[in-house]
Design an enzyme around this catalytic site. Structure first.
Site, short mmCIF file in Angstrom:
data_model
loop_
_atom_site.label_atom_id
_atom_site.label_comp_id
_atom_site.label_asym_id
_atom_site.label_seq_id
_atom_site.Cartn_x
_atom_site.Cartn_y
_atom_site.Cartn_z
N PRO A 227 -8.50 5.97 -30.27
CA PRO A 227 -7.35 6.81 -30.56
C PRO A 227 -7.27 8.01 -29.62
CG PRO A 227 -9.15 7.38 -31.99
CD PRO A 227 -9.64 6.25 -31.14
N GLY A 228 -6.09 8.32 -29.17
CA GLY A 228 -5.89 9.54 -28.39
C GLY A 228 -4.98 10.47 -29.18
N ARG A 229 -3.72 10.09 -29.18
CA ARG A 229 -2.69 10.88 -29.85
C ARG A 229 -3.05 11.20 -31.31
NH1 ARG A 229 2.66 10.23 -28.23
NH2 ARG A 229 1.98 8.25 -27.32
N CYS B 292 14.64 22.91 -11.82
CA CYS B 292 15.94 22.51 -11.27
C CYS B 292 16.22 21.03 -11.48
CB CYS B 292 15.99 22.85 -9.79
SG CYS B 292 15.72 24.59 -9.53
C1 PLP Z 1 -3.60 5.18 -23.70
C2 PLP Z 1 -4.62 4.29 -24.25
C3 PLP Z 1 -5.19 4.55 -25.50
C4 PLP Z 1 -4.78 5.70 -26.37
O1 PLP Z 1 -3.47 5.61 -26.83
P1 PLP Z 1 -2.98 6.59 -27.99
O2 PLP Z 1 -1.59 6.16 -28.26
O3 PLP Z 1 -3.03 7.98 -27.45
O4 PLP Z 1 -3.87 6.40 -29.15
C5 PLP Z 1 -6.19 3.71 -25.93
N1 PLP Z 1 -6.61 2.66 -25.19
C6 PLP Z 1 -6.07 2.37 -23.99
C7 PLP Z 1 -6.58 1.20 -23.24
C8 PLP Z 1 -5.05 3.17 -23.48
O5 PLP Z 1 -4.51 2.87 -22.30
#
Ligand code: PLP
Length: 407
Positions: free
Chosen positions: A259-261, A326
């Site tokens: 997970p990132g987001r 711009c």
């Molecule tokens: C971008 C990415 C993530 C994370 O995605 P989120 O939507 O931020 O959770 C995880 N795995 C891979 C391979 C990604 O490219």
């Protein structure tokens, strides 16, 4: 949070991250898989600030990286080698070599050609590369096309049949060790069924590999868990974990998620100051010192972020919130309601912790914003605001006359 005070202390535009929230989210996800071997590998690209990474590493998180630079960031903050994964559709030879030398947990391979390259490079180093293959399960993630990756028309991964051939090749290679299997079908997912459909397809492949005595230890379900920007509904974590376990049907693997987001998105606020208000006869504009180079999601994806004017009553007239860049595409929001603003008022953009600063640029020779974290009520700078010298540094030595350099 007192955004007015933070803005006057650190100036604007500014990113503020709530580290307590980051911890809460990491632990919620980790706990969802509590009964199983699991590894939460935070996707570095969402927000790669070293202090964010350090905070997560200290909580025990692993890291999902999409460039060797991100791998180095993770190593720099003390992440464990065996908790780092390297993904990405186009890794260079140098990146693969460095990843091997650093003995990270897994290299996620996305094509047969890459597998052969990696084998060559591992042979050159006389190492055995632990690999995972990204399977594109061909499911529709039902998200924005730019962030959807699980359809066969996308550039990511390989189909299940190709993956199987790649695993068979890897099994017979002295320099490759099949270790994981991977999918990631897209980002900002708010419906569970595509993830479970994908998990079932990949779990089936896992079973076929077992039959061939290819022993996969890590089942990587990718990232992509969506968050609430406006009125979305988040996927229930219990259902998510149970759905994945159900798809595995008892196969004994460590579950990896990336997970990132989900972890950082709603921890972050983008804070800007109002410069002017202007009315062009038809439309009202609130012009701020924050712009698309700081937060590109609205311009790039048409993303909607909630915005409020700090300390003011809500929602009077409709306006566009725009920056000084711009481009007509330079806006933070369109047709939203804000109170009447005057110069010096603080506006706060919510949900800005993921793909905010990490996608920022110096477009229009704007210095990138400062970043601040707040933990247990205490604020601290985690990236200083860039200055003009930072921005021009890589160019200045190439100016032809010493005269110009001196200026
Ligand atoms: C971008 C990415 C993530 C994370 O995605 P989120 O939507 O931020 O959770 C995880 N795995 C891979 C391979 C990604 O490219």
């Amino acid at each position: 949070m007192d955004f007015k005070e933070l803005a006057s202390k650190y100036k604007t535009p500014l990113y503020v991250y709530d580290f307590n929230y980051i911890k809460e989210r990491y632990e919620a996800l980790k706990n969802a898989f509590y009964a199983r071997k699991s590894l939460v590998c935070y996707a570095v690209k969402a927000n790669s600030n070293l202090s964010v990474l350090k905070f997560l590493a200290d909580l025990g998180a692993g890291f999902d990286c999409v460039s060797i630079g991100e791998v180095k960031r993770a190593l720099m903050v003390g992440a464990k080698r065996y908790q780092i994964i390297f993904s990405g559709v186009g890794k260079s030879d140098e990146e693969l070599k460095e990843a091997l030398e650093n003995e990270i947990l897994l290299i996620n391979v996305e094509s047969f050609a890459e597998l052969l390259r990696l084998e060559e490079i591992a042979k050159g180093l006389n190492l055995k590369a632990r690999i995972s293959i990204r399977v594109n399960p061909g499911v529709d993630a039902k998200t924005h096309p730019y962030i959807s990756t699980g359809l066969n028309e996308n550039k990511f991964g390989v189909d299940a049949q190709t993956a199987k051939k790649m695993y068979i090749h890897a099994k017979t290679s002295e320099f490759l060790e099949p270790t994981g299997i991977h999918f990631h079908i897209g980002s900002q997912l708010t419906s569970l069924s595509p993830i479970i459909d994908a998990a079932k397809i990949v779990s089936e492949l896992l079973r076929e590999l077992r039959a061939l005595e290819i022993d996969i230890k890590f089942f990587d379900v990718g990232g992509g868990l969506g968050i609430i920007y406006n009125d979305e509904k988040e996927i229930n974590l219990y259902d998510y974990a149970q759905g994945i376990l159900g798809a595995l049907k008892g196969q004994d693997v460590t579950i990896v998620c990336e997970p990132g987001r989900f972890i950082v998105g709603n921890a972050g606020y983008f804070v800007a100051s109002v410069l002017y208000e202007k009315f062009n006869g038809k439309k009202r504009f609130v012009i701020t010192d924050g712009a698309m180079n700081d937060l590109i999601r609205p311009s790039l994806y048409g993303a909607h972020h909630k915005i409020f004017a700090y300390g003011k009553d809500e929602n009077l007239g409709t306006c566009d919130v725009v920056g000084p860049v711009c481009e007509s595409g330079d806006f933070l929001a369109k047709d939203i309601k804000l109170p009447e603003c005057e110069s010096g008022d603080i506006i706060v953009v919510k949900g800005a912790g993921a793909y905010g600063f990490s996608m920022s640029s110096n477009y229009n020779t704007r210095n990138r914003a400062a970043e601040v974290c707040v933990l247990d009520g205490k604020d601290r700078l985690i990236r200083r605001r860039e200055c003009f010298e930072d921005v021009v540094a890589p160019e200045i030595e190439f100016l032809e006359s010493a005269d110009a350099r001196a200026k």
